[in-house]
Design a protein around this motif. Sequence first.
Motif, PDB file in Angstrom:
ATOM      1  N   TRP A  60       0.859  -1.188   0.000  1.00  0.00           N
ATOM      2  CA  TRP A  60       0.000   0.000   0.000  1.00  0.00           C
ATOM      3  C   TRP A  60       0.900   1.245   0.000  1.00  0.00           C
ATOM      4  CZ3 TRP A  60      -5.114  -1.383  -0.303  1.00  0.00           C
ATOM      5  CH2 TRP A  60      -5.439  -2.676   0.112  1.00  0.00           C
ATOM      6  N   PRO A  61       1.579   1.538  -1.085  1.00  0.00           N
ATOM      7  CA  PRO A  61       2.595   2.592  -1.097  1.00  0.00           C
ATOM      8  C   PRO A  61       2.067   3.994  -0.861  1.00  0.00           C
ATOM      9  CG  PRO A  61       2.108   1.848  -3.332  1.00  0.00           C
ATOM     10  CD  PRO A  61       1.426   0.896  -2.411  1.00  0.00           C
ATOM     11  N   ASN A  62       0.766   4.203  -1.040  1.00  0.00           N
ATOM     12  CA  ASN A  62       0.202   5.541  -0.876  1.00  0.00           C
ATOM     13  C   ASN A  62      -0.561   5.716   0.440  1.00  0.00           C
ATOM     14  OD1 ASN A  62       1.048   6.567  -3.512  1.00  0.00           O
ATOM     15  ND2 ASN A  62      -0.407   5.086  -4.335  1.00  0.00           N
ATOM     16  N   VAL A  63      -0.370   4.767   1.349  1.00  0.00           N
ATOM     17  CA  VAL A  63      -0.980   4.848   2.678  1.00  0.00           C
ATOM     18  C   VAL A  63       0.142   4.951   3.707  1.00  0.00           C
ATOM     19  CG1 VAL A  63      -2.413   3.691   4.398  1.00  0.00           C
ATOM     20  CG2 VAL A  63      -2.997   3.515   1.962  1.00  0.00           C
ATOM     21  N   GLU A 137      -4.286   2.414  -5.606  1.00  0.00           N
ATOM     22  CA  GLU A 137      -5.218   3.548  -5.553  1.00  0.00           C
ATOM     23  C   GLU A 137      -5.506   4.012  -4.135  1.00  0.00           C
ATOM     24  OE1 GLU A 137      -7.809   6.483  -7.192  1.00  0.00           O
ATOM     25  OE2 GLU A 137      -6.119   5.283  -7.941  1.00  0.00           O
ATOM     26  N   ALA A 138      -5.480   3.089  -3.168  1.00  0.00           N
ATOM     27  CA  ALA A 138      -5.791   3.452  -1.782  1.00  0.00           C
ATOM     28  C   ALA A 138      -4.865   4.559  -1.298  1.00  0.00           C
ATOM     29  CB  ALA A 138      -5.657   2.229  -0.878  1.00  0.00           C
ATOM     30  N   ALA A 152      -7.315   4.502   5.676  1.00  0.00           N
ATOM     31  CA  ALA A 152      -7.763   3.216   6.223  1.00  0.00           C
ATOM     32  C   ALA A 152      -9.123   2.855   5.633  1.00  0.00           C
ATOM     33  CB  ALA A 152      -7.843   3.286   7.744  1.00  0.00           C
ATOM     34  N   GLY A 153     -10.029   3.824   5.576  1.00  0.00           N
ATOM     35  CA  GLY A 153     -11.332   3.597   4.979  1.00  0.00           C
ATOM     36  C   GLY A 153     -11.225   3.280   3.496  1.00  0.00           C
ATOM     37  N   GLN A 154     -10.330   3.963   2.796  1.00  0.00           N
ATOM     38  CA  GLN A 154     -10.128   3.702   1.373  1.00  0.00           C
ATOM     39  C   GLN A 154      -9.648   2.268   1.146  1.00  0.00           C
ATOM     40  OE1 GLN A 154      -7.904   6.684  -0.805  1.00  0.00           O
ATOM     41  NE2 GLN A 154      -8.612   8.334   0.535  1.00  0.00           N
ATOM     42  N   MET A 155      -8.699   1.822   1.965  1.00  0.00           N
ATOM     43  CA  MET A 155      -8.215   0.439   1.866  1.00  0.00           C
ATOM     44  C   MET A 155      -9.353  -0.554   2.030  1.00  0.00           C
ATOM     45  SD  MET A 155      -4.726   0.453   4.195  1.00  0.00           S
ATOM     46  CE  MET A 155      -4.816  -1.338   4.369  1.00  0.00           C
ATOM     47  N   TRP A 156     -10.136  -0.368   3.063  1.00  0.00           N
ATOM     48  CA  TRP A 156     -11.207  -1.296   3.423  1.00  0.00           C
ATOM     49  C   TRP A 156     -12.300  -1.307   2.358  1.00  0.00           C
ATOM     50  CZ3 TRP A 156     -12.932  -5.320   5.848  1.00  0.00           C
ATOM     51  CH2 TRP A 156     -14.230  -5.424   6.331  1.00  0.00           C
TER      52      TRP A 156
END
Length: 307
Positions: A60-63, A137-138, A152-156
């Motif tokens: 998750w490189p953008n989180v 994208e997350a 975190a919400g975007q990932m989920w």
Amino acid sequence: MMTLTRKIKTIKHIVFIALLIFFVQKSNAALPEDIAPKSSPEQALQYLSSIKELRQSKWWPNVAPERLLQNLKTFTTQPFAFYEGKTTNFCAYSALTYIPLSYDPLGFARFMVELYRNGQANIGKTQLRPSKPVRMEAGLLRYKGSLDINPAGQMWFLALADHFKGYLNFFNRRFQKGDENTFWASTNFAKFNRMLRRLFNGNVKAQGADLFRPSIRDLPAHLEAQMQKGLVFLYLNNKKLYRKSHTESLISTPTHYVLLTDIRRLPDGNIQFEYWDYGARAVQQLSPDFLKNIIYGVSLWIPKASK
């Protein structure tokens, strides 16, 4: 000077505990009193605070790790703050997220950290292994309101939409940028109930369909009785619900999922209808006929007793 510093720390600690108790009481309002949560917000916060160093995930490189942990701490104490964002089709995923945040916040926190570290994780009967386009994208979603600062919400949300499919997703099954607003992220009623069964350890009783309303004679009384058993989710036509004038129309289709938080009949015969939607509680007074007209699905989730 040292004594003053200690007093300030003590006051901050007391304020924190008071706020935590307040938020927990507010957030658990939808759970029946006889249902004991599997874990507590305090346990989840202790776990998250024990993570002294969370390395940047290659999956998750953008989180950013510190933003992830902060998001999870916030949602542990304020489940109703979990928000699907503007213009997205994430409402179904947002509604069902209340279950892990209120019933097992520690389990959800551990799941999210594992998903971040390994790019995959198990929850309930499901292993989520998001595709590379989703993982890339997350953290990049923009112009979605508070979801912009909630990786975190975007990932989920993206992971759920990527894994679970229904007939609405038939022609758009692979994520491309901007698909959070398209049928790729949509959820039909059968898919919603399948997610409830696969993600969380509970029994699901569903009434209704995508095109036909449930045949329930006294809907307000039925919903009130269901709330005494577990968490109640509604599949409804929110375009009618949010009209300035609640009138009948020739075209009526359900498009939205909400968590029912309270319902009661008023002295004038109308129904006070309270629900969680778009990251906040909403309250409306509707006629019984109009309420029946907008609801297409009723899903009851009851946790299974731990062995």
